[in-house]
Design an enzyme around this catalytic site. Sequence first.
Site, mmCIF file in Angstrom:
data_model
loop_
_atom_site.group_PDB
_atom_site.id
_atom_site.type_symbol
_atom_site.label_atom_id
_atom_site.label_comp_id
_atom_site.label_asym_id
_atom_site.label_seq_id
_atom_site.Cartn_x
_atom_site.Cartn_y
_atom_site.Cartn_z
ATOM 1 N N SER D 48 -4.539 8.234 -0.782
ATOM 2 C CA SER D 48 -4.664 7.845 -2.178
ATOM 3 C C SER D 48 -4.511 6.331 -2.229
ATOM 4 O O SER D 48 -3.533 5.782 -1.720
ATOM 5 C CB SER D 48 -3.584 8.528 -3.015
ATOM 6 O OG SER D 48 -3.867 8.370 -4.390
ATOM 7 N N GLU D 49 -5.488 5.645 -2.809
ATOM 8 C CA GLU D 49 -5.514 4.181 -2.658
ATOM 9 C C GLU D 49 -4.365 3.481 -3.386
ATOM 10 O O GLU D 49 -4.103 2.318 -3.122
ATOM 11 C CB GLU D 49 -6.868 3.611 -3.095
ATOM 12 C CG GLU D 49 -7.168 3.686 -4.583
ATOM 13 C CD GLU D 49 -7.983 4.915 -4.920
ATOM 14 O OE1 GLU D 49 -7.851 5.951 -4.219
ATOM 15 O OE2 GLU D 49 -8.758 4.846 -5.896
ATOM 16 N N ASN D 50 -3.670 4.188 -4.256
ATOM 17 C CA ASN D 50 -2.505 3.551 -4.869
ATOM 18 C C ASN D 50 -1.305 3.511 -3.929
ATOM 19 O O ASN D 50 -0.255 2.986 -4.303
ATOM 20 C CB ASN D 50 -2.142 4.219 -6.208
ATOM 21 C CG ASN D 50 -1.899 5.702 -6.091
ATOM 22 O OD1 ASN D 50 -2.578 6.385 -5.321
ATOM 23 N ND2 ASN D 50 -0.954 6.217 -6.836
ATOM 24 N N SER D 90 -2.787 -0.312 1.943
ATOM 25 C CA SER D 90 -3.679 0.774 1.547
ATOM 26 C C SER D 90 -5.142 0.373 1.725
ATOM 27 O O SER D 90 -5.948 1.137 2.261
ATOM 28 C CB SER D 90 -3.414 1.144 0.085
ATOM 29 O OG SER D 90 -4.124 2.302 -0.274
#
Lengths: 228, 228, 221, 221
Positions: D48-50, D90
């Site tokens: 998840s890019e967060n 990330s």
Amino acid sequence: MIEKPIISAAEAAGKIREGDSLMVGGFLACGSPHTIIQALKEKGTKNLTLICNDTAAHDLKSGKITGVGYLVQGKQFKKIIASHIGLNQETQRQMNAGETVVELVPQGTLAEQVRAAGSGLGGFLTPTGVGTEVEKGKQVILVNDRPFLLELPLKADVAIIKAKKADRAGNLVYNATARNFNPLMATAANLVIAEAEEIVEIGEIDPNEVHTPSIFVDFLVKAERLEW
Amino acid sequence: MIEKPIISAAEAAGKIREGDSLMVGGFLACGSPHTIIQALKEKGTKNLTLICNDTAAHDLKSGKITGVGYLVQGKQFKKIIASHIGLNQETQRQMNAGETVVELVPQGTLAEQVRAAGSGLGGFLTPTGVGTEVEKGKQVILVNDRPFLLELPLKADVAIIKAKKADRAGNLVYNATARNFNPLMATAANLVIAEAEEIVEIGEIDPNEVHTPSIFVDFLVKAERLEW
Amino acid sequence: MEYIANKENIAKRIAKFFKSGEVVNLGIGLPTLVGNYVPKDVTIVLQSENGMMGLGPAPAKGEENRDLTNAGSAPVTVQIGGCFFDSATSFGIIRGGHVDYTVLGVLEVDQEGNLANYKVPGKMVPGMGGAMDLTTGARVVIAATLHFEPSGASRMKRKCTLPLTAAREVNVVVTDLGLFEVMGDRFYLTECFEPYTPEWILEKTDADIVVKNDCRIVKID
Amino acid sequence: MEYIANKENIAKRIAKFFKSGEVVNLGIGLPTLVGNYVPKDVTIVLQSENGMMGLGPAPAKGEENRDLTNAGSAPVTVQIGGCFFDSATSFGIIRGGHVDYTVLGVLEVDQEGNLANYKVPGKMVPGMGGAMDLTTGARVVIAATLHFEPSGASRMKRKCTLPLTAAREVNVVVTDLGLFEVMGDRFYLTECFEPYTPEWILEKTDADIVVKNDCRIVKID
């Protein structure tokens, strides 16, 4: 999460092929994967290119050697990329005798080059080295009239690194200043082998405290040699 | 280690001056410094430039607002630099009405720009955005025949960030995905104010588990508003 | 006047630069001595480029931790409130201007602010390690050196002849004779250490040195 | 032939791409559905890019953690063996080629592999978020979309007209009609989903589509 294979140090050394570029974690042997280094020394694989902060220590008078110094002694590198070779007289001897190519890189640039490779950047602009020999052959780019060197990413075929603790998925935790280049190199090689003092079950490392995410690690080796 | 002053949210807001560029940690309000945001809303400081991953949420129908959305609502920004404004209809309204300048930046580029500023790099080459509108006005540099955009560092006058835990020296630990841009912004502003849920004595955070070293933090604020 | 090499005086004077809360990186060798003379009421944070904030003194015999060393691989301790990080973060801190002072050893330093300390071609090539980043990134670069080489030549030069570690980055030179600021391609003598005199220093140093109007004669203790 | 929009079929087919150990990033919206159909014997890692590796399903009601969300700000869980990191790390993971598949929603996708999904100038401007980095960095870029807009126009185009999210980065398009590979400025129909036929797809899509010799008629279940 899938588990990563735990292999022997000899098996790990066997995955490093003649001619490979090889990243080795550690800073003057602190935080180096000593178990795999010894296995690679025994294996005797040659023509490697070393990417490492330094070549650890080798005192030609006393014969005392640490870390990757054992591999330098075995003349296993055709080329060495490092920021410091001052404590390894054998590296300096090989360089001055023209036996081994040594490329000296500022430490911060070396760290950033490895990170850039792992992070998919095409390069970065650093003020470090402007006006010195490091500038030679590099593009100088002005940003707001200040000169920067364009430095390029540095990848490797294999990285061997050292952690304090690994879980079976390959999540890694480092200890104290033994961290250094290890987490960076974990991101920048096609094959990553992590030597760990302790290998625990998945779930035993707090997800907030992971230093290297599991996805970077291909194989695990149980550390057996802890001394430098 | 010296202790950093613990100040009130109102005092923190008072350190942000009209016209300042302001970094705000958080990702769609997760991990944002909500206590300071509310104080800054009350203070009403205007003409700020926001640097934030996004502008959180503002549903014009329901009136529901989160995170920095409160500051957008108060029209406290003359310019917004963010990667995403999709959940904040008021930001889109202000942009389309020409009331606020909005600069959209790919999320990875934004993160790296903040890191570059904090790390003293003059810029970096990213493949992201090549062949898109993001390319406009930027230098394209070929490395091994592959085009990259030269992206420049992004600094701020003030950063307000949010941690789970701080010690009195200013060492910070974040929780889960509330980490996001916070540790990056801590490095890239002239003044850094960290809001923490818990403030402990120096020595109570394991030096291996620190996410943001104390030297980056100028002031601490005790978090009082945790909801978005 | 007789010259007696005195590293301690160099370290003692440099230690007086720092204010509480400032971040300092001390190079290996002479610069490391500076740590011994920081006044008790001044709390600085020592950064070690191998990945630590809050570098502490050497551990007691038998208390060494093989995972905890300084940038010279000597066993050290970490101060309460210190922390560890990787090498990219460490040099982000250094290049990013978050280190207030770097104190570095010298082979040659010249009046343009150039420093050479990493290479004597064909002879000794230790490598630059982190020195190039430190000189580029630190707010104040202090070159710490005995004034004279064993041969008697001054290490302060008109122009460095060895490969440079830093081009025009040195702000201050502290030798066992005095304290010099570097500005506009000149050394400015701002403090002269007893028992030496400005005249003697100028006579013994082949470089352009301006004696500042307010140059003080200082007794180091 | 009657067209009935079917998002589930798109998600089901995409879920069959993955092998155990692969790292996958699913965009918000339709792509998120893919997670529901990954075969039980395949263990992928959702990024998840967060700032998370090992994105897990939504928590039970009342178990939400305000510090643990996906990139759409919905409460989620973390899988055992997952971990958290900052946004630079990330996107280092994403740009660095460490994500095997990214699945993204579509406003327009064209036969050159261009994707537009972040901006309709003057109307809807959500911003690109992480989509530009994901399309640039992921090993395989899968565009997931209903074949037709509400107006009846195909979302698969000869040439995108909206601002691009990605230039020539899309490898595969999966619609509710079929699976298309993108190569040499053409779509290649490699799977046609029942009850549709290659002829019908070609007729209804204003783009250059080559029906592969080994194109299969597939029943999605």
